[in-house]
Design an enzyme around this catalytic site. Structure first.
Site, PDB file in Angstrom:
ATOM      1  N   GLU A 172       0.816  -1.224   0.000  1.00 53.15           N
ATOM      2  CA  GLU A 172       0.000   0.000   0.000  1.00 53.15           C
ATOM      3  C   GLU A 172       0.846   1.269   0.000  1.00 53.15           C
ATOM      4  O   GLU A 172       0.660   2.153   0.835  1.00 53.15           O
ATOM      5  CB  GLU A 172      -0.947  -0.012   1.212  1.00 53.15           C
ATOM      6  CG  GLU A 172      -1.869  -1.217   1.234  1.00 53.15           C
ATOM      7  CD  GLU A 172      -2.800  -1.245   2.456  1.00 53.15           C
ATOM      8  OE1 GLU A 172      -2.683  -0.363   3.328  1.00 53.15           O
ATOM      9  OE2 GLU A 172      -3.639  -2.162   2.526  1.00 53.15           O
ATOM     10  N   ASN A 225       2.294  -5.322  -2.980  1.00 50.51           N
ATOM     11  CA  ASN A 225       0.925  -5.695  -2.617  1.00 50.51           C
ATOM     12  C   ASN A 225       0.066  -4.444  -2.420  1.00 50.51           C
ATOM     13  O   ASN A 225       0.494  -3.498  -1.748  1.00 50.51           O
ATOM     14  CB  ASN A 225       0.986  -6.487  -1.292  1.00 50.51           C
ATOM     15  CG  ASN A 225      -0.299  -7.200  -0.941  1.00 50.51           C
ATOM     16  OD1 ASN A 225      -0.851  -7.925  -1.762  1.00 50.51           O
ATOM     17  ND2 ASN A 225      -0.756  -7.009   0.292  1.00 50.51           N
ATOM     18  N   HIS A 266      -9.976  -6.661  -1.691  1.00 50.37           N
ATOM     19  CA  HIS A 266     -11.011  -6.315  -0.700  1.00 50.37           C
ATOM     20  C   HIS A 266     -12.156  -5.653  -1.446  1.00 50.37           C
ATOM     21  O   HIS A 266     -12.076  -4.489  -1.824  1.00 50.37           O
ATOM     22  CB  HIS A 266     -10.451  -5.340   0.342  1.00 50.37           C
ATOM     23  CG  HIS A 266      -9.418  -5.940   1.228  1.00 50.37           C
ATOM     24  ND1 HIS A 266      -9.691  -6.965   2.103  1.00 50.37           N
ATOM     25  CD2 HIS A 266      -8.098  -5.671   1.383  1.00 50.37           C
ATOM     26  CE1 HIS A 266      -8.590  -7.293   2.769  1.00 50.37           C
ATOM     27  NE2 HIS A 266      -7.610  -6.534   2.350  1.00 50.37           N
ATOM     28  N   GLU A 297      -5.712 -10.965  -0.342  1.00 48.77           N
ATOM     29  CA  GLU A 297      -6.523 -10.618   0.840  1.00 48.77           C
ATOM     30  C   GLU A 297      -8.007 -10.553   0.480  1.00 48.77           C
ATOM     31  O   GLU A 297      -8.718  -9.623   0.860  1.00 48.77           O
ATOM     32  CB  GLU A 297      -6.084  -9.263   1.422  1.00 48.77           C
ATOM     33  CG  GLU A 297      -4.599  -9.161   1.704  1.00 48.77           C
ATOM     34  CD  GLU A 297      -4.185  -7.855   2.393  1.00 48.77           C
ATOM     35  OE1 GLU A 297      -5.059  -7.098   2.850  1.00 48.77           O
ATOM     36  OE2 GLU A 297      -2.974  -7.611   2.472  1.00 48.77           O
ATOM     37  N   ASP A 299     -11.842 -10.569   0.207  1.00 51.59           N
ATOM     38  CA  ASP A 299     -13.123 -10.695   0.896  1.00 51.59           C
ATOM     39  C   ASP A 299     -14.128  -9.844   0.132  1.00 51.59           C
ATOM     40  O   ASP A 299     -13.757  -9.003  -0.681  1.00 51.59           O
ATOM     41  CB  ASP A 299     -13.071 -10.347   2.399  1.00 51.59           C
ATOM     42  CG  ASP A 299     -12.317  -9.082   2.737  1.00 51.59           C
ATOM     43  OD1 ASP A 299     -12.196  -8.199   1.862  1.00 51.59           O
ATOM     44  OD2 ASP A 299     -11.858  -8.953   3.887  1.00 51.59           O
TER      45      ASP A 299
HETATM   46  C1  XIL Z   1      -5.847  -5.727   8.946  1.00 54.32           C
HETATM   47  C2  XIL Z   1      -6.117  -6.828   9.973  1.00 54.32           C
HETATM   48  O1  XIL Z   1      -6.996  -7.754   9.404  1.00 54.32           O
HETATM   49  C3  XIL Z   1      -6.698  -6.255  11.235  1.00 54.32           C
HETATM   50  O2  XIL Z   1      -6.806  -7.260  12.244  1.00 54.32           O
HETATM   51  C4  XIL Z   1      -5.844  -5.101  11.743  1.00 54.32           C
HETATM   52  O3  XIL Z   1      -6.456  -4.507  12.867  1.00 54.32           O
HETATM   53  C5  XIL Z   1      -5.649  -4.066  10.661  1.00 54.32           C
HETATM   54  O4  XIL Z   1      -5.085  -4.682   9.522  1.00 54.32           O
HETATM   55  N1  XIL Z   1      -4.595  -4.491   4.146  1.00 54.32           N
HETATM   56  C6  XIL Z   1      -3.555  -5.228   4.679  1.00 54.32           C
HETATM   57  C7  XIL Z   1      -3.771  -5.996   5.927  1.00 54.32           C
HETATM   58  O5  XIL Z   1      -2.493  -5.330   4.046  1.00 54.32           O
HETATM   59  O6  XIL Z   1      -2.598  -6.103   6.686  1.00 54.32           O
HETATM   60  C8  XIL Z   1      -4.885  -5.414   6.756  1.00 54.32           C
HETATM   61  O7  XIL Z   1      -5.129  -6.277   7.866  1.00 54.32           O
HETATM   62  C9  XIL Z   1      -6.126  -5.225   5.915  1.00 54.32           C
HETATM   63  C10 XIL Z   1      -5.859  -4.273   4.779  1.00 54.32           C
END
Ligand code: XIL
Length: 408
Positions: A172, A225, A266, A297, A299
């Site tokens: 990010e 990423n 996401h 990641e 969802d």
């Molecule tokens: C999130 C976790 O799921 C949470 O438990 C934490 O509080 C915050 O981070 N992008 C990422 C992840 O790269 O590391 C993040 O994970 C979600 C967004």
């Protein structure tokens, strides 16, 4: 292709552990795998794909919630620590590492024949408190932050050397189109921690982070990423996917050791959905640069409550439509991944609505219900959809179509 071979080398154990399921030929063609052979890891292995999840260390260790651990162990062939490998977890006190939780996670993965995605090395968020404070109050300057990051990457990657399949080296690092200035840039909103982190380090830190990681582990695959890079937009200054593509292209041209692009995935059903061919096109353009790709990641959350319409509640009548929309979002990303031979893994960011970051993070408006299993570990439409997608992705389920002759 070399990347493909790298991906499959050394993972025969995982393949062997995954139940591949016997497929019986019949007059109608191969039978669908029996329910016991429908594990995500087993179905994905038929296509040489790794199916993963983020793991919540607390839930995994909770003896009162045994289904969490058994699902992680039984369903997935790759795992990512949800928080245990982040800088704040590894070095809460400056100069003192605490490897316990991360080591336990990596050991459990080895026991379960799972490959590990290392998450995360260079990221502005979830830094230790002492580091965030130093960046914010100016007591840590650019050269100091650079030295700290160099040491962090070197120590962490060396600690886990040989045990990490893919590292998220830089996470990010670029802005979003709704931030200021709106043209995508390294950093984030003007004045934000994300922007300060980028400004202090200077533009070369992305390349340096990859070089430092490579020096500490010659074999791990090194990833950039990010989120909202599932598909290209108009190619203009607000197109984040285009910006990341151009950045990766420059890094490759400069000989920087970057091996992959992780698309977080996401998604939220309130924004509609992508379509398979647009996402496949984005993956194709990235892999055209010579890097692998992965969904890291995934969802697909939904609005769970709308103040204007109290019927739109998590337990309300909209459940079926919402679950189907979520399932479709999973389907699009997975189909695109399956279409690209360099898409190495498909990782979900939590698998049950019982333990998901979504409700804690997306509160205004409230969102949730983004996982494959519901809060009671019952399969949702999204799970059945990805199982079907994996089964239908190729042989043995998909065979040449047979013509039929009229009966006499
Ligand atoms: C999130 C976790 O799921 C949470 O438990 C934490 O509080 C915050 O981070 N992008 C990422 C992840 O790269 O590391 C993040 O994970 C979600 C967004």
């Amino acid at each position: 292709m070399k990347l493909r071979r790298l991906a499959t080398a050394g993972v025969l154990a995982a393949l062997a552990a995954a139940s591949l399921g016997a497929v019986t030929a019949s007059a109608g063609g191969p039978r669908p795998p029996a329910p016991r052979d429908q594990s995500l890891r087993g179905l994905a292995a038929r296509n040489g794909l790794y199916f993963g999840t983020a793991v919540d260390a607390g839930a995994y260790a909770d003896a009162a919630d045994p289904q969490y651990k058994s699902t992680v162990d039984g369903q997935f062939s790759t795992v990512t620590a949800e928080n245990a490998m982040k800088w704040e977890s590894l070095e809460p006190t400056r100069g003192t590492y605490d490897w316990a939780a991360a080591d336990a996670f990596v050991a459990a993965a080895a026991r379960n024949h799972q490959l590990v995605r290392g998450h995360v090395l260079a990221w502005y968020s979830q830094l230790p408190g002492w580091l965030t404070a130093g960046i914010q109050d100016g007591s840590i300057d650019g050269p100091q932050l650079r030295d700290l990051l160099h040491k962090h990457i070197t120590d962490v990657v060396a600690h886990f050397r040989g045990r990490i399949w893919q590292w998220d080296v830089v996470n990010e690092a670029v802005s979003d189109p709704w931030e200021t200035p709106s043209a995508i840039h390294l950093g984030g909103n003007a004045g934000s921690l994300k922007q300060k982190f980028a400004d202090l380090l200077g533009p070369d830190y992305v390349a340096d982070a990859f070089r430092w990681a490579r020096a500490a582990d010659p074999k791990a695959l090194l990833f950039y990423n990010d989120y909202n890079i599932e598909a290209f937009g108009d190619g203009g200054p607000g197109d984040k996917t285009q910006f990341v593509y151009d950045m990766v292209k420059r890094l490759r041209a400069a000989g920087v050791p970057i091996d992959g692009v992780g698309s977080q995935g996401h998604l939220s059903t309130q924004y509609g959905n992508y379509d398979v061919l647009a996402v496949a096109d984005a993956l194709d353009r990235f892999t055209g640069l010579g890097v692998a790709v992965a969904f890291t990641e995934v969802d697909a959350r939904s609005l769970t409550k709308d103040a204007k319409d109290p019927a739109l509640d998590a337990a309300g009548q909209d459940v079926n439509a919402r679950d189907q929309a979520s399932a479709y979002n999973y389907h699009v990303l997975l189909q695109a991944c399956l279409m690209n031979p360099h898409c190495l893994s498909f990782t979900v960011w939590g698998f049950t609505d019982r333990h998901s970051w979504i409700p804690g993070w997306f509160k205004n408006p409230p969102e949730g219900a983004g996982c494959l299993w519901d809060a009671g570990y019952q399969p949702k439409k999204a799970l059945r959809t990805v199982q079907g997608d994996l089964a239908a992705a190729g042989p043995p389920m998909v065979q040449p179509r047979q013509p039929q002759k009229p009966r006499r």
